[in-house]
Design a protein around this motif. Structure first.
Motif, PDB file in Angstrom:
ATOM      1  N   ARG A  48       1.004  -1.356   0.159  1.00  0.00           N
ATOM      2  CA  ARG A  48       0.008   0.017  -0.124  1.00  0.00           C
ATOM      3  C   ARG A  48       0.975   1.082  -0.203  1.00  0.00           C
ATOM      4  NH1 ARG A  48      -5.450  -0.871   1.394  1.00  0.00           N
ATOM      5  NH2 ARG A  48      -5.548   1.493   1.547  1.00  0.00           N
ATOM      6  N   GLU A  52       1.215   4.254  -2.884  1.00  0.00           N
ATOM      7  CA  GLU A  52       1.038   5.669  -2.443  1.00  0.00           C
ATOM      8  C   GLU A  52       2.225   6.505  -2.979  1.00  0.00           C
ATOM      9  OE1 GLU A  52      -2.076   4.597   1.109  1.00  0.00           O
ATOM     10  OE2 GLU A  52       0.108   5.396   1.441  1.00  0.00           O
ATOM     11  N   THR A  89      -5.085   2.817  -3.803  1.00  0.00           N
ATOM     12  CA  THR A  89      -3.964   3.503  -3.543  1.00  0.00           C
ATOM     13  C   THR A  89      -3.181   4.027  -4.717  1.00  0.00           C
ATOM     14  OG1 THR A  89      -2.737   1.246  -3.676  1.00  0.00           O
ATOM     15  CG2 THR A  89      -3.260   1.953  -1.531  1.00  0.00           C
ATOM     16  N   HIS A  93      -5.664   7.241  -8.682  1.00  0.00           N
ATOM     17  CA  HIS A  93      -4.909   8.595  -8.700  1.00  0.00           C
ATOM     18  C   HIS A  93      -4.007   8.846 -10.008  1.00  0.00           C
ATOM     19  CE1 HIS A  93      -5.736   8.541  -4.309  1.00  0.00           C
ATOM     20  NE2 HIS A  93      -5.538   7.452  -4.655  1.00  0.00           N
TER      21      HIS A  93
END
Ligand code: 6PG
Length: 245
Positions: A48, A52, A89, A93
């Motif tokens: 994770r 990120e 995560t 994005h």
């Protein structure tokens, strides 16, 4: 094999993300202009933080297909679903194309694995008739499993198919997983392991001469460049303290 030991989980994530980013850039540079490459994503909780950090890197994300090295046999919105974790995560994005493992209630996991193998054959480069994943990220369990290749499970015996359903007694259910043939064909394998709880598994997988049987050890025995990203705790039982990352 390269072993990078970061001070802690946060710096492990940063180091791993930077390496994944640079490997992706070099793989993208080696395909035809505008061509696409693939990125295999690890499941579980360790990656994770790396995802990120990875999403902060400026890459031509639309040229990257991401796939899951393994999946639990649960719905896509289930908290244990690896695809959901990767979406939350990373894929929500940046504009990379994430290919989730199919899930249909009451369907057979083997059917989903067969369908995913077709997807993998469409998104992963081929070389001499076999899939050659460019970059694959993996975790390791305390029992030495990787992806959902758990010790003494039947998926370990697969020699042809890239992705199969695997009944796993240790989790009392089905998993779907990349197989050793697929992992052995990868160009770059990156293992992430963080925390004291993984120290013994890391030692056994990396150093124990009597544990050739451990799935994470077997996964390393292909032609890939292998890099382990550890922190001080997960590296704490290694005899040969490697260079610090
Ligand atoms: C999964 C995995 C599995 C994972 C290890 C470590 O679906 O769980 O892909 O192989 O990488 O079990 O899991 P943690 O990172 O949660 O310790």
């Amino acid at each position: 094999m390269e072993i990078i030991v970061a001070d802690n989980a946060a710096s492990l994530a940063y180091a791993a993300a930077r390496r994944v980013g640079s490997l992706l850039e070099s793989e993208l540079a080696s395909v035809e202009a505008g061509g696409r490459i693939s990125l295999g994503l690890a499941g579980g909780s360790t990656p994770r933080a790396t995802y990120e950090r990875l999403r902060e890197i400026d890459l031509p994300w639309t040229r990257i297909h991401a796939w899951l090295g393994d999946e639990r046999w649960v719905p896509h919105d289930h908290p244990d679903n690896n695809g959901r974790m990767a979406r939350d995560t990373l894929a929500n994005h940046v504009p990379l194309r994430l290919h989730p493992v199919p899930y249909t209630p009451n369907a057979a996991p083997g059917e989903a694995a067969r369908a995913y193998a077709v997807t993998l054959s469409e998104i992963i480069a081929h070389d001499e008739g076999r899939l050659r994943p460019e970059v694959v990220m993996l975790g390791v369990g305390t029992d030495g499993h990787t992806a959902s290749l758990f010790p003494e499970t039947r998926a370990l015996a697969e020699t042809v198919r890239p992705f199969v359903a695997n009944p796993v007694e240790a989790v009392e259910g089905w998993r779907l997983t990349a197989t050793l043939p697929l992992l052995h064909a990868a160009r770059h394998l990156l293992f992430l392991a963080s925390g004291a709880g993984k120290a013994d598994a890391v030692r056994r997988v990396i150093e124990d001469p009597d544990r050739e049987d451990l799935p994470a050890r077997r996964a390393m025995q292909g032609n890939a460049s292998v890099t382990w990203f550890l922190d001080r705790e997960s590296a704490s039982m290694l005899e040969e303290p490697p260079a610090r990352g």
